[in-house]
Design a protein around this motif. Structure first.
Motif, short mmCIF file in Angstrom:
data_model
loop_
_atom_site.label_atom_id
_atom_site.label_comp_id
_atom_site.label_asym_id
_atom_site.label_seq_id
_atom_site.Cartn_x
_atom_site.Cartn_y
_atom_site.Cartn_z
N GLU A 171 0.98 -1.18 -0.02
CA GLU A 171 -0.01 0.00 -0.08
C GLU A 171 1.07 1.37 0.21
N LEU A 172 0.08 2.45 -0.42
CA LEU A 172 0.76 3.59 -0.43
C LEU A 172 0.42 4.32 0.63
N PRO A 173 1.17 5.55 1.06
CA PRO A 173 0.65 6.30 2.29
C PRO A 173 -0.65 6.73 2.36
N THR A 174 -1.51 6.47 3.39
CA THR A 174 -2.87 6.87 3.31
C THR A 174 -3.01 8.53 3.09
N ASP A 175 -2.20 9.31 3.74
CA ASP A 175 -2.17 11.09 3.47
C ASP A 175 -1.27 11.22 2.21
N ILE A 176 -1.29 10.62 1.13
CA ILE A 176 -0.55 10.90 0.07
C ILE A 176 -0.73 12.25 -0.59
N GLN A 177 -1.96 12.72 -0.26
CA GLN A 177 -2.23 14.30 -0.92
C GLN A 177 -1.29 15.31 0.01
N LYS A 178 -0.61 14.95 1.06
CA LYS A 178 0.23 15.75 1.77
C LYS A 178 1.40 16.08 1.05
N LEU A 179 1.76 15.35 0.08
CA LEU A 179 2.74 15.62 -0.94
C LEU A 179 2.81 16.25 -1.95
N VAL A 180 2.52 17.79 -1.76
CA VAL A 180 1.88 18.47 -2.65
C VAL A 180 2.72 18.82 -3.72
N SER A 181 4.00 18.61 -3.69
CA SER A 181 4.77 18.93 -5.04
C SER A 181 4.99 17.74 -5.83
N LEU A 182 4.45 16.59 -5.65
CA LEU A 182 4.67 15.62 -6.34
C LEU A 182 4.19 15.43 -7.68
N HIS A 195 -4.72 -1.59 -3.51
CA HIS A 195 -5.62 -0.40 -3.81
C HIS A 195 -5.10 1.06 -3.68
N MET A 196 -5.60 2.11 -4.37
CA MET A 196 -5.11 3.30 -4.43
C MET A 196 -5.47 4.34 -3.07
N PRO A 197 -4.59 4.86 -2.59
CA PRO A 197 -5.04 5.80 -1.26
C PRO A 197 -6.02 6.91 -1.85
#
Length: 396
Positions: A171-182, A195-197
């Protein structure tokens, strides 16, 4: 391309019509580049004594020197911006970096912009990774990591995260949206992802997303279950994407349409994988509706369809005028293909494991024969490779 125009590179080759280019550098230019960058860029020797205090970019061979012992000697270059821990998997059976060593590495180089730790058989990444606040590029590919620490989402300047071939990653990190520069998330060949987060669709700057895994259960039934609607706002996607486990979505035409693939004109390679867990209860019309809704932009250059259980393949394939490679595999109920001979750019065609296919077209066979005789230049005009295999009922 600017470097090519300035003759820094000698020439460029494009890979089979895809958006992948290879560049060649002349020996003299290579020697000059090494000479002018020798202060900034260092390939650490066996004694680790050639590291300069003002050095900024460091490449360290994992097996040429005792990495842990010499790490302490590198403290003088503690403003390193790039650190590449090189491991040649063709020369060595296995390499492994210990967590304690990783923690010391992270503590030593606090100003890193790029960190490359690929192919080191790492099973876990320490939470201290979250302290590298300046990090823009992180390569963890070809490792044994199963779960990434939540602290990785503190890397607010991170632009590239390479996890390709991390085959055990679940799995990928649940708060992936915090990687705002990705901008680039490479998870190609992460076949164990379930799954996707949630929040993935909030990364509106994302340009690279090589894999999207459809999870079990209806979207929004849990914080883990997100659907194709997450792709809707990722308007800048480009390059390659594989959408996996499409068979898990039943009667979900609105969700397929929400993915909005037909407006993704920068996507060059698309793989649609139904990945059936069993043939029981497969409704051909469900798959046909879903594929119709996954219509892609005509700029697409490569398309692979795998495990599709519809009787016919969507007619929009005939309008992919820039398609270079087409592969249709394990679509065992499929009986009809749209006319493909008009695809003027098609160089490679692979069709296999099609038990239900009798003819290579859903139109009148005489029309295609007439077209090929009357104007051979418009009948598969660019075809270079044709592969047909594993048919039980092919008649013509």
């Amino acid at each position: 391309m600017e470097l090519l125009w300035r003759s820094f590179f000698q020439d460029a080759e494009e890979d089979r019509g895809m958006n992948r280019r290879r560049f060649k550098m002349h020996d003299l230019i290579h020697d000059l580049a090494q000479y002018v960058s020798k202060t900034d860029c260092t390939l650490v020797d066996t004694s680790a004594q050639n590291v300069k205090e003002k050095g900024r970019h460091l490449s360290f061979s994992f097996y040429n020197v005792s990495f842990f012992e010499n790490l302490s000697t590198l403290v003088k270059a503690n403003k390193i911006r790039t650190f590449i821990l090189a491991y040649d998997k063709w020369k060595y059976d296995q390499g492994k970096i210990e967590e304690l060593t990783l923690k010391k590495l992270i503590f030593t180089f606090r100003y890193l912009r790029a960190l490359d730790l690929h192919g080191l058989n790492m099973k876990m990444l320490p939470n201290t990774i979250g302290t590298l606040m300046h990090l823009k590029y992180l390569d963890l590919s070809s490792n044994d990591i199963e779960v990434l620490p939540s602290y990785i989402t503190k890397l607010v300047n991170l632009r590239t995260l390479n996890l390709s071939q991390c085959e055990r990653l679940r799995e990928l990190p649940t708060d992936i949206q915090k990687l705002v520069s990705l901008k680039h998330l490479d998870i190609e060949d992460c076949e164990n992802l379930t799954h996707m987060p949630c929040g993935l669709g909030q990364l509106t700057s994302l340009q690279t997303l090589t894999l999207f895994v459809v999870s079990k259960g209806p979207p929004s039934s849990s914080k883990h279950c997100v659907g194709l609607v997450e792709l809707n706002k990722l308007n800048d996607l480009r390059g390659k994407i594989k959408i996996k486990n499409l068979a898990r979505l039943k009667d979900a035409t609105p969700e397929f349409k929400a993915a909005n693939l037909k407006d993704r004109q920068r996507l060059s390679e698309l793989e649609l994988d139904w990945n059936l867990e069993s043939d029981d209860g497969v409704d051909a019309s469900d798959d046909e509706n879903s594929m119709d809704s996954l219509q892609s932009h005509e700029s697409l250059k490569s398309l692979r369809v795998d495990g599709y259980m519809g009787v016919r393949v969507s007619s929009w394939l005939s309008f992919l005028t820039n398609l270079v490679v087409l592969s249709i595999d394990s679509c065992k109920k499929c009986q009809y293909l749209p006319p493909l001979y008009q695809l003027s750019s098609l160089r490679g065609l692979w069709i296999s494991n099609m038990d239900g296919l009798e003819y290579m077209t859903d139109g009148d066979m005489n029309d295609e024969i007439s077209a090929s005789l009357a104007s051979p230049s418009t009948f598969f005009p660019s075809l270079h490779t044709l592969f047909l295999g594993d048919y039980q009922n092919l008649k013509g």
